[in-house]
Design a protein around this motif. Sequence first.
Motif, short mmCIF file in Angstrom:
data_model
loop_
_atom_site.label_atom_id
_atom_site.label_comp_id
_atom_site.label_asym_id
_atom_site.label_seq_id
_atom_site.Cartn_x
_atom_site.Cartn_y
_atom_site.Cartn_z
N VAL A 128 0.84 -1.03 0.00
CA VAL A 128 0.08 0.16 0.11
C VAL A 128 0.78 1.25 0.04
CG1 VAL A 128 -1.61 1.20 1.10
CG2 VAL A 128 -1.89 -1.20 1.26
N LEU A 129 1.84 1.27 1.00
CA LEU A 129 2.73 2.52 0.86
C LEU A 129 3.65 2.65 -0.36
CD1 LEU A 129 4.17 4.64 2.44
CD2 LEU A 129 6.00 3.15 3.22
N ALA A 130 3.94 1.52 -1.21
CA ALA A 130 4.69 1.71 -2.57
C ALA A 130 3.48 2.21 -3.58
CB ALA A 130 5.11 0.22 -2.80
N ALA A 131 2.14 1.76 -3.25
CA ALA A 131 1.41 2.43 -4.22
C ALA A 131 0.80 3.62 -4.13
CB ALA A 131 -0.09 1.25 -4.19
N ILE A 132 0.82 4.03 -2.87
CA ILE A 132 0.56 5.54 -2.49
C ILE A 132 1.96 6.43 -3.10
CG2 ILE A 132 0.80 7.16 -0.84
CD1 ILE A 132 -0.57 5.11 1.02
N ILE A 133 3.20 5.99 -3.03
CA ILE A 133 4.24 6.82 -3.59
C ILE A 133 4.18 6.62 -5.11
CG2 ILE A 133 6.86 6.55 -3.89
CD1 ILE A 133 6.82 5.61 -0.82
N ALA A 134 4.07 5.40 -5.49
CA ALA A 134 3.90 5.38 -7.16
C ALA A 134 2.75 6.36 -7.67
CB ALA A 134 3.58 3.99 -7.48
N GLY A 135 1.69 6.36 -6.73
CA GLY A 135 0.51 7.16 -7.29
C GLY A 135 0.88 8.84 -7.34
N GLY A 136 1.92 9.26 -6.08
CA GLY A 136 2.55 10.62 -6.42
C GLY A 136 3.46 10.68 -7.65
N VAL A 137 4.13 9.60 -7.88
CA VAL A 137 5.00 10.09 -9.00
C VAL A 137 4.26 9.93 -10.44
CG1 VAL A 137 6.92 8.63 -10.29
CG2 VAL A 137 6.96 8.83 -7.78
N GLY A 138 2.99 9.13 -10.33
CA GLY A 138 2.25 9.24 -11.35
C GLY A 138 1.54 10.60 -11.77
N SER A 139 1.25 11.17 -10.54
CA SER A 139 0.71 12.55 -10.73
C SER A 139 1.61 13.59 -11.15
CB SER A 139 0.17 12.69 -9.21
OG SER A 139 -1.07 12.08 -8.93
N ALA A 140 2.87 13.32 -10.46
CA ALA A 140 3.76 14.52 -10.89
C ALA A 140 3.97 14.23 -12.66
CB ALA A 140 5.08 14.22 -10.20
N ALA A 141 4.45 12.73 -12.94
CA ALA A 141 4.56 12.64 -14.43
C ALA A 141 3.42 13.25 -15.17
CB ALA A 141 4.80 11.09 -14.46
N ARG A 142 2.23 13.09 -14.85
CA ARG A 142 1.01 13.47 -15.72
C ARG A 142 1.05 14.96 -15.85
NH1 ARG A 142 -4.27 15.12 -13.34
NH2 ARG A 142 -3.91 13.35 -11.58
N TYR A 143 1.42 15.56 -14.73
CA TYR A 143 1.46 17.05 -14.54
C TYR A 143 2.35 17.57 -15.63
CZ TYR A 143 2.27 21.88 -13.02
OH TYR A 143 2.55 23.20 -12.91
N GLY A 144 3.52 16.86 -15.56
CA GLY A 144 4.74 17.50 -16.48
C GLY A 144 4.46 17.11 -18.01
N LEU A 145 3.79 15.96 -18.21
CA LEU A 145 3.74 15.35 -19.83
C LEU A 145 2.35 16.46 -20.35
CD1 LEU A 145 4.23 13.87 -21.89
CD2 LEU A 145 2.98 11.92 -21.00
N ALA A 146 1.39 16.21 -19.52
CA ALA A 146 0.18 16.79 -20.07
C ALA A 146 0.29 18.16 -20.26
CB ALA A 146 -0.97 16.85 -19.02
N GLY A 147 1.12 18.97 -19.35
CA GLY A 147 1.66 20.48 -19.55
C GLY A 147 2.30 20.64 -20.68
N THR A 148 3.56 19.78 -20.86
CA THR A 148 4.25 19.96 -22.15
C THR A 148 3.55 19.79 -23.29
OG1 THR A 148 6.02 19.19 -20.71
CG2 THR A 148 6.37 18.99 -23.20
N VAL A 149 2.63 18.61 -23.32
CA VAL A 149 1.83 18.46 -24.85
C VAL A 149 1.04 19.55 -24.83
CG1 VAL A 149 0.18 16.90 -25.72
CG2 VAL A 149 1.97 15.88 -24.50
N GLN A 150 0.15 20.00 -23.80
CA GLN A 150 -0.86 21.07 -24.11
C GLN A 150 -0.09 22.43 -24.53
OE1 GLN A 150 -3.95 20.27 -23.89
NE2 GLN A 150 -4.14 22.02 -24.98
N ARG A 151 0.90 22.65 -23.88
CA ARG A 151 1.71 23.99 -24.48
C ARG A 151 2.22 23.83 -25.86
NH1 ARG A 151 3.49 23.73 -19.16
NH2 ARG A 151 5.33 22.49 -19.87
N GLY A 152 2.70 22.80 -26.14
CA GLY A 152 3.31 22.54 -27.67
C GLY A 152 2.00 22.37 -28.51
N ALA A 153 0.78 21.96 -28.07
CA ALA A 153 -0.44 21.86 -29.07
C ALA A 153 -0.84 23.38 -29.42
CB ALA A 153 -1.44 21.05 -28.32
#
Length: 122
Positions: free
Chosen positions: A3-28
């Motif tokens: 559960v702790l590993a999944a929580i940490i992975a969820g935070g990493v996934g959220s940060a990755a989404r923030y970075g990737l979605a923002g980069t793609v949206q700015r480029g679009a």
Amino acid sequence: MIVLAAIIAGGVGSAARYGLAGTVQRGARTTRPWGTAVVNLAGALVLGLLTGLHAAGHLHVDIVTVVGTGFCGGFTTFSTWMVESVLLGEEGGGAGRVGALLNVAGMLVLGVGAAAVAAAIA
């Protein structure tokens, strides 16, 4: 521990989404939600791959839980997809409503397709 590993992975996934979605949206350079589309399709692809590998006996369920539930859960975003579809529907009259329907239907078809292809490849 899982559960702790999944929580940490969820935070990493959220940060990755923030970075990737923002980069793609700015480029679009458009109001169309391409950033959300890219992260949701990539998440469907990864989750389909994990599911296929687990079904074939090549991946332990704990890895599926941490990466699939944790990382992919934080990385993808159903709520943003829905809100962006509503906002598309509110802009531009009939054309906006068509854009909203295409956003919902198109991403649903592409997401299921990406997951199915990845699971089949695994």
